[in-house]
Design a protein around this motif. Sequence first.
Motif, mmCIF file in Angstrom:
data_model
loop_
_atom_site.group_PDB
_atom_site.id
_atom_site.type_symbol
_atom_site.label_atom_id
_atom_site.label_comp_id
_atom_site.label_asym_id
_atom_site.label_seq_id
_atom_site.Cartn_x
_atom_site.Cartn_y
_atom_site.Cartn_z
ATOM 1 N N TYR A 1 12.059 9.778 -9.888
ATOM 2 C CA TYR A 1 11.573 9.105 -8.679
ATOM 3 C C TYR A 1 10.042 9.142 -8.735
ATOM 4 C CZ TYR A 1 16.183 8.751 -6.574
ATOM 5 O OH TYR A 1 17.488 8.412 -6.312
ATOM 6 N N ILE A 2 9.442 7.955 -8.696
ATOM 7 C CA ILE A 2 7.997 7.833 -8.862
ATOM 8 C C ILE A 2 7.390 7.163 -7.635
ATOM 9 C CG2 ILE A 2 6.130 6.942 -10.290
ATOM 10 C CD1 ILE A 2 7.912 8.862 -11.837
ATOM 11 N N LEU A 3 6.408 7.827 -7.025
ATOM 12 C CA LEU A 3 5.675 7.260 -5.893
ATOM 13 C C LEU A 3 4.514 6.439 -6.444
ATOM 14 C CD1 LEU A 3 5.288 7.076 -2.812
ATOM 15 C CD2 LEU A 3 3.974 9.213 -2.949
ATOM 16 N N LEU A 4 4.429 5.181 -6.030
ATOM 17 C CA LEU A 4 3.433 4.266 -6.571
ATOM 18 C C LEU A 4 2.625 3.635 -5.444
ATOM 19 C CD1 LEU A 4 2.168 2.623 -8.850
ATOM 20 C CD2 LEU A 4 4.158 1.107 -8.786
ATOM 21 N N PHE A 5 1.360 4.027 -5.357
ATOM 22 C CA PHE A 5 0.462 3.448 -4.359
ATOM 23 C C PHE A 5 -0.177 2.164 -4.894
ATOM 24 C CE2 PHE A 5 0.700 7.863 -3.015
ATOM 25 C CZ PHE A 5 0.783 7.745 -1.633
ATOM 26 N N ALA A 6 -0.676 1.321 -3.972
ATOM 27 C CA ALA A 6 -1.266 0.022 -4.346
ATOM 28 C C ALA A 6 -0.310 -0.728 -5.266
ATOM 29 C CB ALA A 6 -2.632 0.207 -5.014
ATOM 30 N N ALA A 7 0.948 -0.774 -4.851
ATOM 31 C CA ALA A 7 2.026 -1.253 -5.722
ATOM 32 C C ALA A 7 1.994 -2.754 -5.989
ATOM 33 C CB ALA A 7 3.379 -0.873 -5.117
ATOM 34 N N ALA A 8 1.167 -3.506 -5.251
ATOM 35 C CA ALA A 8 1.072 -4.949 -5.487
ATOM 36 C C ALA A 8 -0.253 -5.338 -6.129
ATOM 37 C CB ALA A 8 1.258 -5.712 -4.181
ATOM 38 N N GLY A 9 -1.034 -4.342 -6.532
ATOM 39 C CA GLY A 9 -2.274 -4.628 -7.248
ATOM 40 C C GLY A 9 -1.990 -4.939 -8.708
ATOM 41 N N GLY A 10 -3.040 -5.167 -9.481
ATOM 42 C CA GLY A 10 -2.867 -5.510 -10.886
ATOM 43 C C GLY A 10 -2.138 -4.434 -11.674
ATOM 44 N N VAL A 11 -2.618 -3.188 -11.585
ATOM 45 C CA VAL A 11 -1.952 -2.079 -12.276
ATOM 46 C C VAL A 11 -0.592 -1.814 -11.647
ATOM 47 C CG1 VAL A 11 -2.076 0.371 -12.872
ATOM 48 C CG2 VAL A 11 -4.136 -1.018 -12.966
ATOM 49 N N GLY A 12 -0.532 -1.894 -10.329
ATOM 50 C CA GLY A 12 0.710 -1.594 -9.620
ATOM 51 C C GLY A 12 1.873 -2.470 -10.051
ATOM 52 N N LEU A 13 1.637 -3.775 -10.172
ATOM 53 C CA LEU A 13 2.721 -4.682 -10.561
ATOM 54 C C LEU A 13 3.177 -4.420 -11.995
ATOM 55 C CD1 LEU A 13 1.660 -8.083 -8.917
ATOM 56 C CD2 LEU A 13 3.349 -6.429 -8.118
ATOM 57 N N ILE A 14 2.250 -4.030 -12.858
ATOM 58 C CA ILE A 14 2.640 -3.680 -14.228
ATOM 59 C C ILE A 14 3.420 -2.377 -14.232
ATOM 60 C CG2 ILE A 14 1.773 -3.095 -16.530
ATOM 61 C CD1 ILE A 14 -0.630 -4.962 -15.913
ATOM 62 N N ILE B 1 9.097 3.936 -6.015
ATOM 63 C CA ILE B 1 8.908 3.888 -4.560
ATOM 64 C C ILE B 1 7.542 3.266 -4.315
ATOM 65 C CG2 ILE B 1 8.797 5.225 -2.421
ATOM 66 C CD1 ILE B 1 10.393 7.434 -3.847
ATOM 67 N N ALA B 2 7.545 2.004 -3.930
ATOM 68 C CA ALA B 2 6.311 1.230 -3.816
ATOM 69 C C ALA B 2 5.694 1.355 -2.428
ATOM 70 C CB ALA B 2 6.598 -0.242 -4.121
ATOM 71 N N VAL B 3 4.391 1.612 -2.415
ATOM 72 C CA VAL B 3 3.637 1.672 -1.159
ATOM 73 C C VAL B 3 2.604 0.555 -1.158
ATOM 74 C CG1 VAL B 3 2.154 3.068 0.328
ATOM 75 C CG2 VAL B 3 3.915 4.182 -1.067
ATOM 76 N N ALA B 4 2.604 -0.252 -0.087
ATOM 77 C CA ALA B 4 1.615 -1.313 0.073
ATOM 78 C C ALA B 4 1.400 -1.537 1.569
ATOM 79 C CB ALA B 4 2.060 -2.594 -0.615
ATOM 80 N N SER B 5 0.371 -2.320 1.904
ATOM 81 C CA SER B 5 -0.052 -2.425 3.299
ATOM 82 C C SER B 5 0.585 -3.571 4.074
ATOM 83 C CB SER B 5 -1.582 -2.562 3.367
ATOM 84 O OG SER B 5 -2.006 -3.689 2.619
#
Length: 334
Positions: A151-164, A177-181
């Motif tokens: 289980y991986i917590l991923l911040f800024a999940a819709a940014g360039g690095v996040g989407l990759i 587990i994607a976090v975005a605003s």
Amino acid sequence: MNGVIPKIQKVVVIDGVGGYDVIKYEDYPVPSISGKDLLIKNKYTGVNYIESYFRKGLYPCEKPYILGREAAGTIVAKGKDVTNFEIGDKVAYISNSTFAQYTKFPSEGTVMKLSKETNDEELKLYAAGLLQALTALSFTNEAYHVRKGDYILLFAAAGGVGLILNQLLRMKGAHAIAVASTDEKLEIAKEYGAEYLINSSKEDILKKVLEITNGEGVDASFDSVGKDTFEITLAALKRKGVFVSFGNASGLIPPFSINRLSPKNITLVRPQLYGYIADLKEWKSYTDEFVGLINSKKLNIKIYKTYPLKDYKSAAVDIESRKTIGKLVLEVPQ
């Protein structure tokens, strides 16, 4: 040098520390090259959040400073001792000073030769994806070796690095587990592989993480936000969890006692890509993997918008507003 090269070029520089007013689009000398150097005429260059750290003084640099971290283009001149590249070769590379029409770069550095058939759209894709894809690939292999079922917590999940990262985590069989605003950003993250979604503007991140993981916490967190999410990540990690801290979008993390890592045996790493591609073997391994993922269509680089080089200031405003999804690219005048 070979061929006729202009003496003056257009570049984007910062001439001080501060707001967007220190960004200038101006004339600048074309660099001269020597023995093992290449002169690359850039076609596209990627926009990265790190540029704001130099502008705001978080990272020191001499002024004036040409911005930019990655680009794709064509070799127009080479030093007499260069044997691994030819004039006319299309390349993608990681370097500073790429917000420019021409960049001087060592032929034995972090530069990869592209197929002669590479078209402009493909050049744009390499300029957009190279730095961020290699960051995501190396971080998920070395900063924390992601395993199936994690289980991986991923911040800024819709940014360039996040989407990759979303895509790589799905490939590895992990639960992202994607976090975005915004809900819009979360829907894109889901489309790119996220399994669980948390809207940071209206949900309690820690509470949701503990619900998703049945109170255990996550195996690792990829946190590029910095100051605002540091405490959340520490609390969200399970015993023996790994905290991968790699950005300062909300500001620098304040000093803290290292003893705070002890109760759960937390590993805290602060990696940078260059530490994973320092020698030619590492560089070739990760770039080969990147090209393979692009060619097989397993990895999709989402380009949010392409701006003319002269409009970098608008791109900076957009990326720092947190309204963008995916990667921003600058087109360099030819």
